[in-house]
Write a protein that holds these residues in place. Structure first.
Motif, PDB file in Angstrom:
ATOM      1  N   GLU A  11       0.817  -1.218   0.000  1.00  0.00           N
ATOM      2  CA  GLU A  11       0.000   0.000   0.000  1.00  0.00           C
ATOM      3  C   GLU A  11       0.850   1.268   0.000  1.00  0.00           C
ATOM      4  O   GLU A  11       0.546   2.233  -0.710  1.00  0.00           O
ATOM      5  N   GLY A  32       1.940   2.255  -3.464  1.00  0.00           N
ATOM      6  CA  GLY A  32       0.887   2.892  -4.248  1.00  0.00           C
ATOM      7  C   GLY A  32       0.648   4.322  -3.810  1.00  0.00           C
ATOM      8  O   GLY A  32       0.450   5.220  -4.641  1.00  0.00           O
ATOM      9  N   ALA A  73      -3.428   1.289 -11.684  1.00  0.00           N
ATOM     10  CA  ALA A  73      -2.639   0.668 -10.617  1.00  0.00           C
ATOM     11  C   ALA A  73      -2.595  -0.835 -10.854  1.00  0.00           C
ATOM     12  O   ALA A  73      -3.631  -1.467 -11.043  1.00  0.00           O
ATOM     13  N   SER A 105      -3.685  -4.824  -6.159  1.00  0.00           N
ATOM     14  CA  SER A 105      -4.770  -4.455  -5.240  1.00  0.00           C
ATOM     15  C   SER A 105      -4.308  -3.490  -4.158  1.00  0.00           C
ATOM     16  O   SER A 105      -4.942  -2.450  -3.921  1.00  0.00           O
ATOM     17  N   SER A 152      -3.526  -0.143  -5.424  1.00  0.00           N
ATOM     18  CA  SER A 152      -4.777   0.581  -5.688  1.00  0.00           C
ATOM     19  C   SER A 152      -5.280   1.260  -4.415  1.00  0.00           C
ATOM     20  O   SER A 152      -5.702   2.419  -4.434  1.00  0.00           O
ATOM     21  N   LEU A 188      -9.375   6.530 -12.388  1.00  0.00           N
ATOM     22  CA  LEU A 188      -8.466   5.545 -11.803  1.00  0.00           C
ATOM     23  C   LEU A 188      -9.025   4.151 -12.050  1.00  0.00           C
ATOM     24  O   LEU A 188     -10.215   3.915 -11.871  1.00  0.00           O
ATOM     25  N   GLY A 195      -8.198   0.203 -10.844  1.00  0.00           N
ATOM     26  CA  GLY A 195      -7.429  -0.579  -9.888  1.00  0.00           C
ATOM     27  C   GLY A 195      -7.454  -2.057 -10.216  1.00  0.00           C
ATOM     28  O   GLY A 195      -7.926  -2.475 -11.283  1.00  0.00           O
ATOM     29  N   LEU A 204     -11.448  -1.584  -0.642  1.00  0.00           N
ATOM     30  CA  LEU A 204     -12.157  -0.766  -1.614  1.00  0.00           C
ATOM     31  C   LEU A 204     -13.661  -1.007  -1.560  1.00  0.00           C
ATOM     32  O   LEU A 204     -14.459  -0.086  -1.695  1.00  0.00           O
ATOM     33  N   LEU A 260     -12.339  -1.915 -11.957  1.00  0.00           N
ATOM     34  CA  LEU A 260     -11.330  -2.827 -11.426  1.00  0.00           C
ATOM     35  C   LEU A 260     -11.041  -3.933 -12.432  1.00  0.00           C
ATOM     36  O   LEU A 260     -11.953  -4.433 -13.096  1.00  0.00           O
TER      37      LEU A 260
END
Length: 337
Positions: free
Chosen positions: A220, A223, A240, A243, A246, A266, A268, A275, A284
């Motif tokens: 994380e 990102g 991204a 996961s 993202s 965006l 992801g 999320l 996604l």
């Protein structure tokens, strides 16, 4: 005196490690000339396969080992859960190891697993683990790659085919008016990091987009920090490639008062709970986690029964434009699969 390895044999014979392994194990085609060169190098170096590693496959324990990069990553946590379901359906148990996205820790786990009473190993590898993985493969120990691969080793793999989904994601961003595209790319030492970036760059060129790339790790903070860097470079939309990256990207946008999907387009990866729970409606790229897990367990069972018999499995990922807020809880419908 240091015991010669398959890597030493390959270097002296001037061939790839995987070629040397095939030549000495008899698993897979190698030209007669190459086989002679490898065998000569093995004789010159007084090389013999690791007898302990070979003995690992002589008994059956009803247990598979699963070595994943990081259990904190919800994608890998769900993947581990699905592997356990598939193995349990075969009457097997699963021994789990998590390497915290550390190649060094993964190597430590590989050494430990060589000594454990397991029938085979499923792993999402780093390239840097090639020597340990080659030793296992050379000893004809059942091994399957999951999610990631080491391309130079002829080990069966269960992976996602993300090219079509990435193409659709970039077409969606292009339709949203994005021209200067930010790419949150994964680590270069993983096949997924390299492949997803190559696919994104290929499709970006076809659409006339201007890519701005930031390499990171599948965590994380990577990102988050790289998203802040992309914002400083004036990107108009972002893809991204993982996961957790993202989730980090979303956190960075919130800190800057930018609404993901509204103020900045965006896309992801994967419907992770972080999320889903905030009902963030961004597109996604969804991987078939249960399908990958079940394929890997099936492949390892095939390798256990007849080494070298399992074939690679590539399952297509898809782009879900409905957004994370509409995504189902991962794995909820697959307990009976």
């Amino acid at each position: 005196m240091t015991r010669p390895t398959i890597k030493d044999v390959a270097a002296q014979a001037k061939v790839a490690i995987s070629t040397a392994s095939r030549a000495l194990s008899g698993n897979g085609y190698v030209s007669p000339t190459t086989r002679e060169a490898v065998e000569a190098a093995a004789r010159d170096l007084d090389y013999t396969p690791n007898a302990h590693a070979q003995s690992l496959r002589s008994a059956r324990y009803g247990t598979f080992a699963l070595l994943i990069p990081d259990i904190r990553n919800p994608y890998f946590a769900e993947l581990a859960h699905q592997v356990e379901i598939a193995a349990r359906a075969q009457g097997r148990t699963v021994l789990l190891g998590s390497a915290a996205e550390s190649p060094e820790l993964m190597l430590e786990y590989m050494e430990v697993l060589r000594r454990q009473r397991v029938d085979g190993i499923i792993t999402a590898p780093f390239d840097s683990a090639i020597d340990a993985l080659t030793a296992l493969h050379e000893a004809r120990f059942p091994l399957v790659f999951l999610d990631r691969r080491v391309e130079t080793l002829p080990v069966p793999s269960a992976t996602s085919d993300t090219s079509g989904a990435i193409r659709d994601a970039l077409a969606h961003l292009h339709h949203q008016g994005v021209r200067r595209l930010g790419l949150l790319a994964g680590p270069r030492e993983t096949s997924t990091g390299r492949e997803r970036l190559a696919q994104a760059l290929e499709h970006a060129r076809a659409l006339g987009l201007e890519p701005v790339v930031r390499h990171g790790s599948f965590v994380e903070t990577s990102g988050h920090d790289n998203m802040l860097s992309l914002l400083e470079h004036g990107v108009e939309g972002v893809l991204a490639a993982d996961s957790l990256m993202s989730v980090g990207a979303v956190r960075a946008l919130h800190e800057r008062g930018i609404r993901p999907g509204e103020d900045l387009p965006l896309v992801g990866f994967d419907a992770v709970q972080s999320l889903v729970l905030i009902h963030l409606e961004i597109p996604l790229i969804i991987q078939d986690i249960p399908g990958l897990a079940h394929a890997a367990v099936k492949q390892l069972s095939q390798e256990l029964n007849r080494f070298g018999s399992a074939q690679d499995v590539h399952l297509p990922a898809t782009l879900d434009l409905r957004g994370a807020g509409a995504a189902p809880t991962p794995g909820a419908d697959h307990e009976q699969r």
